[in-house]
Design an enzyme around this catalytic site. Structure first.
Site, PDB file in Angstrom:
ATOM      1  N   LYS A  35     -22.409 -71.043 -63.424  1.00  0.00           N
ATOM      2  CA  LYS A  35     -23.508 -71.336 -64.359  1.00  0.00           C
ATOM      3  C   LYS A  35     -23.102 -70.907 -65.777  1.00  0.00           C
ATOM      4  CE  LYS A  35     -25.620 -66.915 -63.174  1.00  0.00           C
ATOM      5  NZ  LYS A  35     -26.494 -66.250 -62.168  1.00  0.00           N
ATOM      6  N   ARG A 130     -38.356 -61.433 -59.025  1.00  0.00           N
ATOM      7  CA  ARG A 130     -38.087 -62.460 -60.023  1.00  0.00           C
ATOM      8  C   ARG A 130     -38.352 -63.799 -59.341  1.00  0.00           C
ATOM      9  NH1 ARG A 130     -32.184 -62.913 -62.781  1.00  0.00           N
ATOM     10  NH2 ARG A 130     -31.773 -63.641 -60.674  1.00  0.00           N
ATOM     11  N   TYR A 255     -21.231 -55.377 -95.214  1.00  0.00           N
ATOM     12  CA  TYR A 255     -22.676 -55.461 -95.467  1.00  0.00           C
ATOM     13  C   TYR A 255     -23.341 -54.105 -95.288  1.00  0.00           C
ATOM     14  CZ  TYR A 255     -22.575 -60.532 -95.640  1.00  0.00           C
ATOM     15  OH  TYR A 255     -22.330 -61.826 -95.990  1.00  0.00           O
ATOM     16  N   MET A 303     -20.645 -62.748 -90.126  1.00  0.00           N
ATOM     17  CA  MET A 303     -20.674 -64.020 -89.391  1.00  0.00           C
ATOM     18  C   MET A 303     -19.264 -64.535 -89.087  1.00  0.00           C
ATOM     19  SD  MET A 303     -22.551 -67.612 -90.341  1.00  0.00           S
ATOM     20  CE  MET A 303     -24.192 -66.902 -90.498  1.00  0.00           C
TER      21      MET A 303
END
Ligand SMILES: *Cc1c(COP(=O)(O)O)cnc(C)c1O
Length: 360
Positions: A35, A130, A255, A303
């Site tokens: 998956k 679940r 940053y 990024m």
């Protein structure tokens, strides 16, 4: 602009890992769980490398379609089953196995006159809460399914563990017991274990194991890597240094200026960031490798870029390869630094990353 961040998928490692699962879960059939684009490694390439698996497990019917289109003939199990009557028709058309975990799915099945047979995995909630039918309802649901002429006679009985990665956790004992009670006397193969179940709960292997992480050489057992259990990481993630800069003591990097140079030193800038799927939560100190030496991130991941401490790699220069994770730098170490698990890291690779294969 060239793409520098490259994920190399090691097909030999995938094959080795499947063989290792077969060795550890001897006597059980193996569902290779692919998956989420095979945990970020690439659905088609992983299915090709693991074509000896007894079945494939996917989360989406669209993945089943891709696998059938690629020519795979073995069982393909849709782990959450149909989520509409139209899904049910599509699953019959593609000959996909359906996990049945909810009354809504039972109702669609009961109303479905399509004569094509459907293979069903009946999901029991043994305590994860679940997906799955409560233990007390399993016998009745099984009888309902067994009475349907367009459901295959062999119904697999399955459950899923919530905490099998903790080898001492009594929850798994309780789940095994709950499951055994729920399915007592019912015919059909049993399927309990995921990767951690295979490693830590030999009594719970049953007739099928459903294994994802181990096939990619990844571990979710705290403090352990896939290699600790004899598995080989199937992904190496690399990029290159695109700048090397001299900083003076006290100058700040990146940053929010979170990190200050403790002395005059060199900083490397490498072309990868959260835009490629490298976790932004990987803070200063997260390891990377340059020229075979462990180095570390300093400052924030941005990024497109990360900034690196080059004090232990005095020869480092622009163009050098930087390894983010590999057999020598397990993804589990980066995951621990980022407050995550290795699965999330490999799943998170974005389309900007160049994927290549090698046979090793
Ligand atoms: C994802 C999944 C697995 C595989 O889990 P791993 O920890 O990767 O082995 C097994 N069973 C089900 C139901 C799953 O959703």
């Amino acid at each position: 602009m060239s793409r520098l961040a490259t994920a190399t998928i090691h097909l030999g490692a995938l094959r080795h890992n499947l063989a290792r699962v077969c060795e550890q879960a001897v006597g059980a059939r193996v569902m290779a769980v692919i998956k989420a684009d095979a945990y970020g490694h690439g659905l088609e390439r992983v299915a090709r490398a693991l074509s000896d698996a007894d079945a494939f497990g996917v989360a989406a019917i669209a993945d089943g379609l891709r696998l059938r289109a690629a020519g795979h003939r073995q069982r393909i199990v849709v782990l959450s089953g149909p989520d509409s009557p139209a899904d049910l028709a599509e699953m019959r058309r593609l000959n996909l196995d359906a996990v049945i975990h909810h009354d809504s799915q039972l109702a669609w099945l009961a109303a479905d006159a399509d004569p094509r047979p459907l293979r069903v995995w009946l999901k029991v909630d043994s305590g994860m809460h679940r997906l799955g039918f409560p233990a007390a309802r399993v016998a009745q649901v099984h009888a309902q399914l067994a009475a349907m002429s367009n459901v295959d006679d062999e119904i697999v009985l399955m459950t899923h563990f919530a905490a099998s990665d903790e080898f001492e956790n009594p929850l798994t004992h309780a789940q095994i017991e709950q499951f055994e009670q729920a399915v007592a006397g019912l015919p059909g193969p049993r399927a309990l274990s995921n990767s951690a179940g295979v490693l830590g709960w030999p009594g719970a292997r049953g007739d099928w194991v459903r294994v994802g992480g181990l096939l990619y050489g990844l571990s979710v057992v705290e403090g352990k890597t896939g290699a600790d259990f004899g598995y080989r990481p199937a992904m190496t993630l690399r990029t290159r240094l695109i700048a090397v800069n001299e900083l003076k003591k006290g100058e700040r990097v990146g940053y929010a200026a979170t990190w200050a140079a403790p002395e005059d030193m060199r900083i490397g800038v490498a072309a990868i960031g959260y835009g490629d799927g490298y976790p932004r939560s990987a803070g200063s100190g997260t390891p990377v490798r340059i020229r075979g030496v462990d180095s570390a991130i300093v400052g924030r991941v941005s990024m497109d870029l990360i900034t690196l401490d080059l004090r232990d790699v005095p020869d480092a220069e622009v163009g050098d390869e930087v390894t983010l994770w590999s057999a020598n730098l397990p993804a589990e170490r980066i995951a621990a630094a980022a407050g995550s698990i290795s699965y999330e890291l490999t799943c998170g690779m974005t389309r900007r990353v160049l994927f290549v294969e090698d046979d090793a």
